[in-house]
Design an enzyme around this catalytic site. Sequence first.
Site, PDB file in Angstrom:
ATOM      1  CG  ASP A 150     -14.136  -6.598  -2.134  1.00  0.00           C
ATOM      2  OD1 ASP A 150     -13.265  -7.177  -1.864  1.00  0.00           O
ATOM      3  OD2 ASP A 150     -13.851  -5.375  -1.525  1.00  0.00           O
ATOM      4  CB  CYS A 188     -10.133   2.610   1.079  1.00  0.00           C
ATOM      5  SG  CYS A 188      -8.668   3.459   0.520  1.00  0.00           S
ATOM      6  CG  HIS A 199     -11.820  -0.814   0.041  1.00  0.00           C
ATOM      7  ND1 HIS A 199     -11.382  -0.182  -1.194  1.00  0.00           N
ATOM      8  CD2 HIS A 199     -10.710  -0.718   0.832  1.00  0.00           C
ATOM      9  CE1 HIS A 199     -10.353   0.077  -0.963  1.00  0.00           C
ATOM     10  NE2 HIS A 199      -9.685  -0.339   0.140  1.00  0.00           N
ATOM     11  CD  GLN A 231      -9.704  -6.792   4.478  1.00  0.00           C
ATOM     12  OE1 GLN A 231      -9.218  -7.601   5.453  1.00  0.00           O
ATOM     13  NE2 GLN A 231      -8.918  -5.766   3.951  1.00  0.00           N
ATOM     14  CE  LYS A 270      -6.730  -5.584   1.043  1.00  0.00           C
ATOM     15  NZ  LYS A 270      -6.136  -4.681   1.677  1.00  0.00           N
TER      16      LYS A 270
END
Length: 418
Positions: free
Chosen positions: A210, A376, A133, A213, A236
């Site tokens: 990261d 993104c 991202h 997700q 999220k």
Amino acid sequence: MTQLPGLLDTEAIRKDFPILDRQIHDGKKVVYLDNAATSQKPRQVLDALNAYYERHNANVHRGVHVLAEEATALYEGARDKVAAFINAPSRDEVIFTKNASESLNLVANMLGWADEPYRVDRETEIVITEMEHHSNIVPWQLLAQRTGAKLKWFGITDDGRLDLSNIDEIITERTKIVSFTLVSNIMGTINPVEAIIRRAQEVGALVCIDASQAAPHMVLDVQALQADFVAFTGHKMCGPTGIGVLWGRQELLEDLPPFLGGGEMIETVSMHSSTYAPAPHKFEAGTPPIAQAVGLGAAVDYLTSIGMDNIAAHEHAITEYAVKRLLEVPDLRIIGPSTAEDRGATLSFTLGDIHPHDVGQVLDEQGIAVRVGHHCARPVCLRFGIPATTRASFYLYSTPAEVDTLVEGLEHVRNFFG
């Protein structure tokens, strides 16, 4: 009705999410397939936010009146919940930010200002991947520009996996930090964490993951990951917007300098110099996102009550079914892994020569909410020679019937532009 093994009781779960009953476009019920962008919020989170503002609203820390003490207890209680959710060794390793982007920028800036042995400078290298991202690309580009460090990255294979064939050449003795996504936000690829971290540890490099997700969809155990930093965001994972998390190893947080200065992050202040509070407060300058943290704590409670293993199993079943159904659509090309193996509940695709924005608009007219664009993650689109994709992403309340509705909607798109 399609029955799949491993599914949650979505009929019961969906009753917790008021927005899923909404009707748009002349009575069409919303089919929400944009969960990689943001999830919907259950009543339990909405109630926690209302209760905070109606009964406990005050600034946290320092206050000695009842409301301040209640607000502080709720805010710090949320930190305890997040620490348990990710199996952090200490609650003091959990830093609240406004989103994952700020968390990643925090790490980049800490390393840019750090003393040895953590400092990033012109003699060192930064490693990322081509599937990141933008929030895990731009901060490192900025750091490289400021310090003169060399930015390197892993490429992507034709089937949407990380190309680790040259891992020893990418991660070298000069590598200071390796930062990569656990799950791709555009392709759904679940990356081989163990191999990357093993190589980073061999050369003494720090690792930042990261998990934006990943945290909403699977068990996230920071001790098992063995990374040095893990970033994710609240909105999220059924929480409100405006709240993110950075987890970092205690000894690193003690040694690294703060990114923002102001109230609450200090120990003492004079006109000549200041000393800083211990972590996590050292990295939480000013009034923090109090209500948002309370909402995130409620979201953690909600997800925990269902069980992250159960959520992961549900999403795997939905994803496996979605891959199968989408591949039945003529002219449809999945960008990324074309099986459910080692992939999350996010599917990006192109549909012949129909522009994704046109696909999304026609689907919206049928009540189907998907995301269109480069998400993104423009380097991924460049890698595959496409301007954009249509992205459908699923969550704990997604159903096989919604997958069927998406496929029917795509057939309508094809006929509309046929």
